[in-house]
Design an enzyme around this catalytic site. Sequence first.
Site, PDB file in Angstrom:
ATOM      1  N   LEU A 103       0.884  -1.159   0.000  1.00  0.00           N
ATOM      2  CA  LEU A 103       0.000   0.000   0.000  1.00  0.00           C
ATOM      3  C   LEU A 103       0.920   1.207   0.000  1.00  0.00           C
ATOM      4  O   LEU A 103       1.827   1.299   0.832  1.00  0.00           O
ATOM      5  CB  LEU A 103      -0.903  -0.019   1.237  1.00  0.00           C
ATOM      6  CG  LEU A 103      -2.182   0.818   1.234  1.00  0.00           C
ATOM      7  CD1 LEU A 103      -3.047   0.507   0.020  1.00  0.00           C
ATOM      8  CD2 LEU A 103      -2.970   0.587   2.510  1.00  0.00           C
ATOM      9  N   ASP A 104       0.715   2.124  -0.940  1.00  0.00           N
ATOM     10  CA  ASP A 104       1.642   3.232  -1.131  1.00  0.00           C
ATOM     11  C   ASP A 104       1.878   4.032   0.144  1.00  0.00           C
ATOM     12  O   ASP A 104       1.003   4.130   1.012  1.00  0.00           O
ATOM     13  CB  ASP A 104       1.114   4.194  -2.205  1.00  0.00           C
ATOM     14  CG  ASP A 104       1.019   3.543  -3.571  1.00  0.00           C
ATOM     15  OD1 ASP A 104       1.724   2.550  -3.798  1.00  0.00           O
ATOM     16  OD2 ASP A 104       0.232   4.040  -4.401  1.00  0.00           O
ATOM     17  N   PHE A 105       3.046   4.661   0.209  1.00  0.00           N
ATOM     18  CA  PHE A 105       3.435   5.529   1.323  1.00  0.00           C
ATOM     19  C   PHE A 105       2.370   6.596   1.592  1.00  0.00           C
ATOM     20  O   PHE A 105       2.034   6.891   2.743  1.00  0.00           O
ATOM     21  CB  PHE A 105       4.780   6.196   0.983  1.00  0.00           C
ATOM     22  CG  PHE A 105       5.293   7.145   2.026  1.00  0.00           C
ATOM     23  CD1 PHE A 105       5.970   6.676   3.147  1.00  0.00           C
ATOM     24  CD2 PHE A 105       5.127   8.514   1.882  1.00  0.00           C
ATOM     25  CE1 PHE A 105       6.454   7.548   4.111  1.00  0.00           C
ATOM     26  CE2 PHE A 105       5.609   9.397   2.837  1.00  0.00           C
ATOM     27  CZ  PHE A 105       6.278   8.908   3.959  1.00  0.00           C
ATOM     28  N   SER A 107      -0.812   6.470   0.732  1.00  0.00           N
ATOM     29  CA  SER A 107      -2.166   5.899   0.799  1.00  0.00           C
ATOM     30  C   SER A 107      -2.370   5.275   2.178  1.00  0.00           C
ATOM     31  O   SER A 107      -1.420   4.978   2.894  1.00  0.00           O
ATOM     32  CB  SER A 107      -2.363   4.835  -0.279  1.00  0.00           C
ATOM     33  OG  SER A 107      -2.196   5.382  -1.564  1.00  0.00           O
TER      34      SER A 107
END
Length: 236
Positions: A103-105, A107
Amino acid sequence: MMRLQKYLALSGVASRRASEKLIAEGHVAVNGHVVTEMGVQVDEHTDKITVNGALIHLEEEKHYLAYYKPVGEVTTVSDPEGRATVMDKFRDYPVRLYPVGRLDFDSEGLLLLTNDGDMMNSLLHPSHEVDKTYLAKVSNRVEEESIRRLRAGVQLDGRLTSPAHVRVVRYEAFDTVLLVTIHEGRYRQVRRMFEAVGHQVVQLKRVGFGPIQLGDLPRGTWRQLTPNEIRKLKEL
């Protein structure tokens, strides 16, 4: 007897695919002898398997957790830049856990963690097409034509994305909030999909992973999955 990469996965070292990489790179030894080829069979009762010199054992008890990852954590076990990682919350957990996917930084939202390498590998394999659902706040008003394009697939890296489920939750003064479900896992895919139709994602939260829902779990906290949730994941 079982294959070495499966033994590593069942020991919670890594997913089976990542375990194969560890073997190929010479990090794994059986009874003191480094093994680099795939397909080696080991006896879980008598053979001694080490990873970087550390003896590993099969973990009989499997753990499955849902974590609400906040913005500002990277989804890795460690970070060379010294940023906070999702694993910082689990340093004292009784078994070694691994995040299922990323999960993106920038997000937030639902992240699964487990020591079940086989399940992790299955959930991430493209052939299983496990749905991931996101609540996206997007710049400006997203018109129906853009939504139709997203549903049909847009070009990313020279190939179409798979059809997405997209619906508007509400229109705000300067943004649109949408619910987006995809089963692919391309790099920053949801953000790039909206960029492809002329919009920027302002906030992105994952609210569902397969049958598991984020629900009212507070940001930065975790819970054990219920037996029913685990059964549903295994059915995938």
